[in-house]
Design a protein around this motif. Structure first.
Motif, PDB file in Angstrom:
ATOM      1  N   ASN A  74       0.834  -1.189   0.000  1.00  0.00           N
ATOM      2  CA  ASN A  74       0.000   0.000   0.000  1.00  0.00           C
ATOM      3  C   ASN A  74       0.867   1.237   0.000  1.00  0.00           C
ATOM      4  O   ASN A  74       1.634   1.440   0.935  1.00  0.00           O
ATOM      5  N   LEU A  75       0.732   2.076  -1.017  1.00  0.00           N
ATOM      6  CA  LEU A  75       1.438   3.341  -1.048  1.00  0.00           C
ATOM      7  C   LEU A  75       0.598   4.349  -0.285  1.00  0.00           C
ATOM      8  O   LEU A  75      -0.533   4.649  -0.680  1.00  0.00           O
ATOM      9  N   ARG A  76       1.115   4.829   0.828  1.00  0.00           N
ATOM     10  CA  ARG A  76       0.439   5.856   1.622  1.00  0.00           C
ATOM     11  C   ARG A  76       1.230   7.148   1.502  1.00  0.00           C
ATOM     12  O   ARG A  76       2.462   7.136   1.553  1.00  0.00           O
ATOM     13  N   ILE A  77       0.506   8.248   1.346  1.00  0.00           N
ATOM     14  CA  ILE A  77       1.119   9.557   1.140  1.00  0.00           C
ATOM     15  C   ILE A  77       0.562  10.511   2.187  1.00  0.00           C
ATOM     16  O   ILE A  77      -0.637  10.507   2.463  1.00  0.00           O
ATOM     17  N   ALA A  78       1.427  11.337   2.754  1.00  0.00           N
ATOM     18  CA  ALA A  78       1.007  12.416   3.649  1.00  0.00           C
ATOM     19  C   ALA A  78       1.404  13.729   2.999  1.00  0.00           C
ATOM     20  O   ALA A  78       2.479  13.846   2.409  1.00  0.00           O
ATOM     21  N   SER A  79       0.527  14.724   3.087  1.00  0.00           N
ATOM     22  CA  SER A  79       0.825  16.050   2.552  1.00  0.00           C
ATOM     23  C   SER A  79       0.550  17.092   3.617  1.00  0.00           C
ATOM     24  O   SER A  79      -0.399  16.972   4.397  1.00  0.00           O
ATOM     25  N   ALA A  80       1.395  18.126   3.659  1.00  0.00           N
ATOM     26  CA  ALA A  80       1.269  19.215   4.624  1.00  0.00           C
ATOM     27  C   ALA A  80       1.066  20.509   3.854  1.00  0.00           C
ATOM     28  O   ALA A  80       1.682  20.720   2.812  1.00  0.00           O
ATOM     29  N   SER A  81       0.212  21.392   4.404  1.00  0.00           N
ATOM     30  CA  SER A  81      -0.176  22.568   3.644  1.00  0.00           C
ATOM     31  C   SER A  81      -0.223  23.841   4.486  1.00  0.00           C
ATOM     32  O   SER A  81      -0.327  23.788   5.715  1.00  0.00           O
ATOM     33  N   ASN A  82      -0.213  24.966   3.777  1.00  0.00           N
ATOM     34  CA  ASN A  82      -0.426  26.260   4.416  1.00  0.00           C
ATOM     35  C   ASN A  82      -1.834  26.383   4.987  1.00  0.00           C
ATOM     36  O   ASN A  82      -2.113  27.301   5.752  1.00  0.00           O
ATOM     37  N   ASP A  83      -2.742  25.475   4.614  1.00  0.00           N
ATOM     38  CA  ASP A  83      -4.118  25.531   5.128  1.00  0.00           C
ATOM     39  C   ASP A  83      -4.231  24.974   6.552  1.00  0.00           C
ATOM     40  O   ASP A  83      -5.330  24.749   7.045  1.00  0.00           O
ATOM     41  N   GLU A  84      -3.080  24.752   7.206  1.00  0.00           N
ATOM     42  CA  GLU A  84      -2.981  24.288   8.590  1.00  0.00           C
ATOM     43  C   GLU A  84      -3.378  22.823   8.767  1.00  0.00           C
ATOM     44  O   GLU A  84      -3.621  22.365   9.878  1.00  0.00           O
ATOM     45  N   SER A  85      -3.438  22.081   7.672  1.00  0.00           N
ATOM     46  CA  SER A  85      -3.835  20.676   7.770  1.00  0.00           C
ATOM     47  C   SER A  85      -2.804  19.758   7.138  1.00  0.00           C
ATOM     48  O   SER A  85      -1.916  20.191   6.402  1.00  0.00           O
ATOM     49  N   MET A  86      -2.979  18.492   7.446  1.00  0.00           N
ATOM     50  CA  MET A  86      -2.213  17.437   6.828  1.00  0.00           C
ATOM     51  C   MET A  86      -3.225  16.425   6.301  1.00  0.00           C
ATOM     52  O   MET A  86      -4.243  16.178   6.948  1.00  0.00           O
ATOM     53  N   MET A  87      -2.985  15.884   5.127  1.00  0.00           N
ATOM     54  CA  MET A  87      -3.894  14.891   4.564  1.00  0.00           C
ATOM     55  C   MET A  87      -3.149  13.585   4.328  1.00  0.00           C
ATOM     56  O   MET A  87      -1.968  13.590   3.986  1.00  0.00           O
ATOM     57  N   ILE A  88      -3.873  12.489   4.527  1.00  0.00           N
ATOM     58  CA  ILE A  88      -3.341  11.154   4.263  1.00  0.00           C
ATOM     59  C   ILE A  88      -4.079  10.612   3.052  1.00  0.00           C
ATOM     60  O   ILE A  88      -5.306  10.697   2.964  1.00  0.00           O
ATOM     61  N   LEU A 100      -5.953  15.526   8.872  1.00  0.00           N
ATOM     62  CA  LEU A 100      -5.508  15.706  10.250  1.00  0.00           C
ATOM     63  C   LEU A 100      -5.390  17.202  10.520  1.00  0.00           C
ATOM     64  O   LEU A 100      -4.635  17.906   9.846  1.00  0.00           O
ATOM     65  N   GLU A 101      -6.178  17.682  11.474  1.00  0.00           N
ATOM     66  CA  GLU A 101      -6.183  19.098  11.817  1.00  0.00           C
ATOM     67  C   GLU A 101      -5.834  19.253  13.282  1.00  0.00           C
ATOM     68  O   GLU A 101      -6.177  18.414  14.099  1.00  0.00           O
ATOM     69  N   GLY A 102      -5.166  20.352  13.623  1.00  0.00           N
ATOM     70  CA  GLY A 102      -4.791  20.596  15.007  1.00  0.00           C
ATOM     71  C   GLY A 102      -3.720  21.660  15.126  1.00  0.00           C
ATOM     72  O   GLY A 102      -3.476  22.174  16.204  1.00  0.00           O
ATOM     73  N   HIS A 103      -3.073  21.981  14.024  1.00  0.00           N
ATOM     74  CA  HIS A 103      -2.109  23.078  14.033  1.00  0.00           C
ATOM     75  C   HIS A 103      -2.844  24.402  13.876  1.00  0.00           C
ATOM     76  O   HIS A 103      -3.940  24.458  13.322  1.00  0.00           O
ATOM     77  N   ASN A 104      -2.224  25.480  14.357  1.00  0.00           N
ATOM     78  CA  ASN A 104      -2.810  26.813  14.281  1.00  0.00           C
ATOM     79  C   ASN A 104      -2.087  27.729  13.311  1.00  0.00           C
ATOM     80  O   ASN A 104      -2.273  28.947  13.347  1.00  0.00           O
ATOM     81  N   ASP A 105      -1.248  27.157  12.478  1.00  0.00           N
ATOM     82  CA  ASP A 105      -0.530  27.917  11.456  1.00  0.00           C
ATOM     83  C   ASP A 105      -0.104  26.939  10.365  1.00  0.00           C
ATOM     84  O   ASP A 105      -0.401  25.749  10.432  1.00  0.00           O
ATOM     85  N   LYS A 106       0.620  27.434   9.383  1.00  0.00           N
ATOM     86  CA  LYS A 106       1.056  26.616   8.238  1.00  0.00           C
ATOM     87  C   LYS A 106       1.797  25.371   8.722  1.00  0.00           C
ATOM     88  O   LYS A 106       2.640  25.452   9.615  1.00  0.00           O
ATOM     89  N   VAL A 107       1.490  24.233   8.099  1.00  0.00           N
ATOM     90  CA  VAL A 107       2.219  22.994   8.381  1.00  0.00           C
ATOM     91  C   VAL A 107       3.356  22.932   7.371  1.00  0.00           C
ATOM     92  O   VAL A 107       3.134  22.952   6.167  1.00  0.00           O
ATOM     93  N   THR A 108       4.585  22.900   7.861  1.00  0.00           N
ATOM     94  CA  THR A 108       5.756  23.065   7.002  1.00  0.00           C
ATOM     95  C   THR A 108       6.502  21.780   6.679  1.00  0.00           C
ATOM     96  O   THR A 108       7.273  21.738   5.738  1.00  0.00           O
ATOM     97  N   SER A 109       6.273  20.742   7.481  1.00  0.00           N
ATOM     98  CA  SER A 109       7.007  19.506   7.258  1.00  0.00           C
ATOM     99  C   SER A 109       6.168  18.331   7.733  1.00  0.00           C
ATOM    100  O   SER A 109       5.375  18.458   8.664  1.00  0.00           O
ATOM    101  N   VAL A 110       6.360  17.190   7.071  1.00  0.00           N
ATOM    102  CA  VAL A 110       5.635  15.980   7.448  1.00  0.00           C
ATOM    103  C   VAL A 110       6.514  14.768   7.182  1.00  0.00           C
ATOM    104  O   VAL A 110       7.312  14.751   6.240  1.00  0.00           O
ATOM    105  N   SER A 111       6.392  13.777   8.039  1.00  0.00           N
ATOM    106  CA  SER A 111       7.078  12.510   7.832  1.00  0.00           C
ATOM    107  C   SER A 111       6.084  11.400   8.140  1.00  0.00           C
ATOM    108  O   SER A 111       5.362  11.451   9.127  1.00  0.00           O
ATOM    109  N   LEU A 112       6.048  10.409   7.280  1.00  0.00           N
ATOM    110  CA  LEU A 112       5.133   9.282   7.426  1.00  0.00           C
ATOM    111  C   LEU A 112       5.975   8.041   7.676  1.00  0.00           C
ATOM    112  O   LEU A 112       6.902   7.746   6.912  1.00  0.00           O
ATOM    113  N   LEU A 113       5.674   7.309   8.745  1.00  0.00           N
ATOM    114  CA  LEU A 113       6.456   6.144   9.139  1.00  0.00           C
ATOM    115  C   LEU A 113       5.564   4.926   9.261  1.00  0.00           C
ATOM    116  O   LEU A 113       4.449   5.015   9.782  1.00  0.00           O
ATOM    117  N   ASP A 114       6.052   3.781   8.833  1.00  0.00           N
ATOM    118  CA  ASP A 114       5.354   2.511   9.018  1.00  0.00           C
ATOM    119  C   ASP A 114       6.001   1.809  10.206  1.00  0.00           C
ATOM    120  O   ASP A 114       7.141   1.368  10.129  1.00  0.00           O
TER     121      ASP A 114
END
Length: 137
Positions: A74-88, A100-114
């Motif tokens: 399964n290829l899983r992708i995470a993306s982080a955005s200026n919209d303060e969210s991260m999507m899987i 995934l929401e919970g930040h109060n400003d731009k999300v600048t980095s993301v790492s996805l781990l199995d």
């Protein structure tokens, strides 16, 4: 920009951009566009991907009707955005899984781990301009 080498040797490149999309490219097929993932409302600043345990169908096609390579997982992708969210995303099918929401400003980095600790074995880590690091499971 991130990439993954799939079990059959296919190299997948994942990019995020100012057009608010995540694009998945099959580098093993001369860089052909595999799919476009849409859902963010602002710039995508970071992407991460991982291939988890196998169960994909070898007969899948992308949004253009072209055959997609068998991932053997399964290829899983995470993306982080200026919209303060991260999507899987489900990279096998080119579909959104969750936001995934919970930040109060731009999300600048993301790492996805199995973690390989169970059926839903993914952990995501995000960093934001709000000066927080969040761990999502």
């Amino acid at each position: 920009l991130t990439f993954a080498t799939l079990t059959d040797g296919t190299i997948i490149v994942v990019t995020g951009g100012t057009d608010k999309t995540v694009r998945v490219w099959n580098e093993s097929d001369n860089g052909a566009l595999w799919c476009v993932l849409e859902g963010h409302t602002m710039v995508v600043r970071a992407v991460s991907c991982v291939v988890t345990s196998p169960f994909s169908s070898p007969a899948m096609t992308n949004e253009f009707g072209d055959p997609m390579p068998y991932l053997g997982g399964n290829l899983r992708i995470a993306s982080a955005s200026n919209d303060e969210s991260m999507m899987i995303w489900d990279g096998d099918e080119g579909k959104w899984l969750k936001t995934l929401e919970g930040h109060n400003d731009k999300v600048t980095s993301v790492s996805l781990l199995d973690t390989k600790w169970g059926a839903e074995s993914l952990i995501a880590i995000s960093v934001s301009y709000d000066r927080t690091i969040k761990i999502w499971d």
